[in-house]
Design a protein around this motif. Structure first.
Motif, mmCIF file in Angstrom:
data_model
loop_
_atom_site.group_PDB
_atom_site.id
_atom_site.type_symbol
_atom_site.label_atom_id
_atom_site.label_comp_id
_atom_site.label_asym_id
_atom_site.label_seq_id
_atom_site.Cartn_x
_atom_site.Cartn_y
_atom_site.Cartn_z
ATOM 1 N N VAL A 69 0.629 -1.200 -0.057
ATOM 2 C CA VAL A 69 -0.019 -0.247 0.015
ATOM 3 C C VAL A 69 0.837 1.275 -0.174
ATOM 4 N N ARG A 72 2.466 1.983 -3.166
ATOM 5 C CA ARG A 72 1.613 2.460 -4.513
ATOM 6 C C ARG A 72 1.235 4.209 -4.310
ATOM 7 N N GLU A 73 1.405 4.089 -2.734
ATOM 8 C CA GLU A 73 0.993 5.643 -2.091
ATOM 9 C C GLU A 73 2.616 6.489 -2.857
ATOM 10 N N SER A 77 -0.716 9.103 -4.634
ATOM 11 C CA SER A 77 -1.245 9.449 -3.659
ATOM 12 C C SER A 77 -2.957 8.354 -4.256
ATOM 13 N N THR A 78 -3.798 8.003 -3.261
ATOM 14 C CA THR A 78 -4.622 7.675 -3.700
ATOM 15 C C THR A 78 -5.946 8.490 -2.321
ATOM 16 N N TYR A 80 -8.174 11.556 -3.010
ATOM 17 C CA TYR A 80 -9.226 11.509 -3.969
ATOM 18 C C TYR A 80 -9.255 12.982 -4.442
ATOM 19 N N ALA A 85 -10.038 9.098 0.170
ATOM 20 C CA ALA A 85 -8.703 7.941 0.462
ATOM 21 C C ALA A 85 -9.087 6.942 -0.309
ATOM 22 N N ILE A 86 -8.448 6.272 -1.247
ATOM 23 C CA ILE A 86 -8.729 4.252 -1.031
ATOM 24 C C ILE A 86 -7.527 4.309 -1.484
ATOM 25 N N PRO A 87 -7.009 3.925 -0.314
ATOM 26 C CA PRO A 87 -5.650 2.396 -0.114
ATOM 27 C C PRO A 87 -5.550 2.079 -0.316
ATOM 28 N N HIS A 88 -4.530 0.999 -1.496
ATOM 29 C CA HIS A 88 -4.906 -0.331 -1.336
ATOM 30 C C HIS A 88 -3.632 -0.719 -2.118
ATOM 31 N N CYS A 120 -10.479 1.052 2.311
ATOM 32 C CA CYS A 120 -9.123 0.482 2.308
ATOM 33 C C CYS A 120 -9.909 -0.763 0.949
#
Length: 166
Positions: A69, A72-73, A77-78, A80, A85-88, A120
């Motif tokens: 995660v 990915r960040e 950035s997740t 939006y 935020a939609i962390p994955h 998440c």
């Protein structure tokens, strides 16, 4: 009926495999939904540590989930906008497919944005769950600040769920 290209791509093969998996499964998977309301967290790092602890307790993730995660960040950035935020992770590292929804008492800094609601996502490799409705719900929420505020104001999981899955 499945539609594939005359010269099959990996995406076509994946589509066929998902179809076979759905047909073969005697018990279909279910999306696990976890809701935490009005959580007291101070920043993005605290939130990711909290997620890691909670997801490990529930035995929903493989090791390296939160590291992925965070990776990915680093790429993008997740967060939006609209406090969402939609962390994955970069790749599927969940033991079961889930969405962990967290609202916070106060917005936290998330890179260059403020976030007060987090979704998440954890996907199991080769999941047989159709996630289109959930993705559509998330898109609707990101684009509708009124829905975001209703979710943040929800005092019960039932109130939250009425807005998230109308």
């Amino acid at each position: 009926m499945l539609y594939v290209n005359p010269i099959m791509s990996q995406q076509d093969l994946d589509k066929i495999q998902r179809y076979i998996d759905l047909k073969d499964s005697h018990h279909s998977e279910a999306l696990i939904e976890i809701i935490e309301l009005k959580t007291k967290l101070n920043n993005k790092d605290d939130l990711l540590k909290f997620l890691n602890t909670q997801l490990k307790k529930r035995d929903l993730i493989h090791s390296g989930f939160i590291d992925s995660v965070e990776e990915r960040e680093q790429h993008a950035s997740t967060a939006y906008g609209n406090l969402v935020a939609i962390p994955h992770p970069v790749m599927p590292l969940a033991k079961q497919t889930f969405i962990y929804m967290i609202t916070m008492e106060k917005p936290i800094a998330w890179d260059d944005k403020e976030v007060q609601i987090v979704f998440c996502l954890g996907l199991k490799k080769n999941t047989t769950i159709n996630l289109e409705k959930m993705y559509q719900n998330l898109t609707d929420i990101i684009n509708d600040y009124t829905k975001v505020l209703k979710l943040i104001e929800a005092d019960t999981e039932e109130q939250f769920h009425k807005v998230f899955s109308p």
